[in-house]
Enzyme design. Structure first.
Site, PDB file in Angstrom:
ATOM      1  N   ASP A   1       0.817  -1.205   0.000  1.00  0.00           N
ATOM      2  CA  ASP A   1       0.000   0.000   0.000  1.00  0.00           C
ATOM      3  C   ASP A   1       0.856   1.264   0.000  1.00  0.00           C
ATOM      4  O   ASP A   1       0.396   2.335  -0.342  1.00  0.00           O
ATOM      5  CB  ASP A   1      -0.944   0.002   1.219  1.00  0.00           C
ATOM      6  CG  ASP A   1      -0.182  -0.083   2.529  1.00  0.00           C
ATOM      7  OD1 ASP A   1       0.995  -0.478   2.489  1.00  0.00           O
ATOM      8  OD2 ASP A   1      -0.758   0.228   3.571  1.00  0.00           O
ATOM      9  N   LYS A   2       2.106   1.147   0.387  1.00  0.00           N
ATOM     10  CA  LYS A   2       3.012   2.298   0.367  1.00  0.00           C
ATOM     11  C   LYS A   2       4.441   1.790   0.481  1.00  0.00           C
ATOM     12  O   LYS A   2       4.686   0.643   0.841  1.00  0.00           O
ATOM     13  CB  LYS A   2       2.702   3.269   1.506  1.00  0.00           C
ATOM     14  CG  LYS A   2       2.878   2.666   2.893  1.00  0.00           C
ATOM     15  CD  LYS A   2       2.606   3.707   3.960  1.00  0.00           C
ATOM     16  CE  LYS A   2       2.836   3.132   5.347  1.00  0.00           C
ATOM     17  NZ  LYS A   2       2.627   4.105   6.397  1.00  0.00           N
ATOM     18  N   THR A   3       5.380   2.660   0.188  1.00  0.00           N
ATOM     19  CA  THR A   3       6.774   2.228   0.183  1.00  0.00           C
ATOM     20  C   THR A   3       7.329   2.077   1.592  1.00  0.00           C
ATOM     21  O   THR A   3       8.366   1.459   1.779  1.00  0.00           O
ATOM     22  CB  THR A   3       7.640   3.246  -0.575  1.00  0.00           C
ATOM     23  OG1 THR A   3       7.485   4.543   0.039  1.00  0.00           O
ATOM     24  CG2 THR A   3       7.229   3.329  -2.026  1.00  0.00           C
TER      25      THR A   3
END
Length: 432
Positions: free
Chosen positions: A405-407
């Site tokens: 969902d995100k880095t």
């Protein structure tokens, strides 16, 4: 019996009847083990291992004979015990089969011994339990539903607990949920005002007799519904009041919690599931290849058996003096049927049983290479990589995509001091 005693007995009977055989609602009382024990709630001991001393042999053999090659050679061994069709001694099959089973069993035993060691290490972590007005040093495995425990900064949360009070203003508690969702940023939990007043007063906490009615154990990490009955008043409980097993207390000197779910009933264990026999993609590929080879073997034996039947029907009678049929064989068709199974025994080397031995040895070697890899060694905590299963390498090799969902879940955020200016003076990190 006093009115209070009647009320307690009524609540106990009502809770027992509502619990029934399947738990639909959890009912517990703080600091009352006698009341909570009647429901036979799970204790805080966990087990992720698959076997014990008595179940290892039958369960492991059952799992290994799910492999097509092992099942085939067991079937071949049974055929070799039949004198009418056996053309080779039975131990020519049983020796390699036992070797393969022994190598695989040794590998599975090593994996499970590591699981037992990890379970023992977790179950024997220390915890402070409130007993009879004082804190008692105990082990995680002895914690039960309804106990009040004390957690300190950097402690792992012992079980799924209801936050009662903490050292921070407004009874806030900061937790890290890395083991649950991979997030390293701290989350904030807050206790109810009515329980926050208990503070760290051990006598007040020991006299706390609140009753909890809440949902049954489930695997929903972001949801909790329940009510607290205390001093004749009801208070709503939600996920913001809960500390889940697997979290770590951060930036909080101490906090007290009431155990709601323990051991296998905790949300962490509910999500982990039961340890089962897993087939890797290579196992499935080998099973498919062995099936193809087995079909080829069956076709070859069928052709040879049909040829035997034709020869026996047209020419065999002329050679009865030199090649007599067995005493119970009275037709060319029955002779071909027996010869089919004889050819299966003779051509058994077509099925590569040694392939499984080679794969198991390669898996074991690769797991050692993972543990010896210097690039995966973390010197700050003296932690090497740990391959808890010998199939880890081939499973990692099958990964094609990573969804995130995100880095932040894939990177490490480190702040490095460069320079700053204080009151007009520049302070700079010396360059090497």
């Amino acid at each position: 019996m006093s009115e209070d005693g009647v009320r307690r007995q009524y609540h106990r009977l009502d809770a027992l009847l509502s619990w029934a055989s399947t738990e639909h609602e959890r009912h517990l009382r703080a600091n009352d083990r006698a009341f909570n024990l009647q429901f036979e709630y799970a204790r805080n001991s966990i087990q992720t291992s698959k076997y014990n001393v008595f179940t290892f042999l039958p369960l492991n053999l059952f799992e290994q004979f799910q492999r097509v090659a092992n099942a085939y050679f067991l079937f071949l061994l049974i055929l070799q015990l039949i004198p009418e069709i056996s053309s080779l001694s039975w131990f020519t099959t049983v020796v390699p089969l036992i070797l393969v089973l022994a190598v695989s069993a040794a590998k599975d035993a090593i994996d499970d011994v590591n699981r037992h060691a990890n379970d023992k290490q977790v179950n024997n972590r220390p915890v402070k339990v409130l007993m009879n007005g004082s804190l008692k040093d105990d082990l995680w495995l002895n914690v039960e539903v309804g106990d009040i425990i004390k957690l300190e900064n950097n402690n792992f949360v012992t079980a799924d607990v209801l936050l009662l009070s903490s050292s921070e203003p407004h009874s806030l508690t900061y937790i890290e949920t890395t083991e649950l969702d991979g997030e390293t940023n701290l989350k904030v939990k807050q206790a109810l005002t009515v329980t926050a007043e208990l503070g760290e007063d051990l006598q007040a906490l020991s006299n706390f007799d609140g009753e909890i009615k809440c949902e049954a154990p489930n695997n929903k990490l972001d949801k909790f519904m329940g009510t607290l009955l205390f001093k004749g008043e009801k208070y709503a409980l939600d996920n913001e009041k809960m500390l889940l097993r697997g979290c770590t207390i951060r930036n909080t000197d101490w906090c007290f919690g009431l155990v709601i779910f323990a051991g296998p009933d905790t949300k962490l264990m509910q999500n982990s599931g039961r340890t089962t026999f897993k087939r890797t993609s290579i196992d499935r590929l080998m099973n498919f290849l062995v099936l193809v080879i087995f079909v080829l073997l069956a076709a070859m034996c069928s052709v040879l058996a049909i040829g035997n039947s034709i020869w026996e029907y047209k020419r065999g009678s002329a050679f009865q003096v030199y090649l007599p049929w067995a005493h119970d064989v009275h037709s060319a068709f029955y002779s071909a049927f027996l010869m089919f199974w004889s050819y299966v025994i003779i051509l058994n080397t077509l099925v590569p049983i040694s392939l499984y031995v080679s794969v198991e040895i390669i898996r074991l070697g690769n797991s050692f290479y993972i543990e010896w890899d210097r690039k995966m060694y973390y010197p700050l905590s003296d932690t090497p990589a740990q391959a808890r299963t010998t199939t880890l390498n081939e499973e990692l090799g099958q990964i094609k995509y990573i969804f995130s969902d995100k880095t932040g879940t894939l990177t490490q955020n480190i702040m490095v001091f460069n320079k700053c200016c204080i009151n007009g003076k520049i302070y700079e990190y010396p360059k090497s």
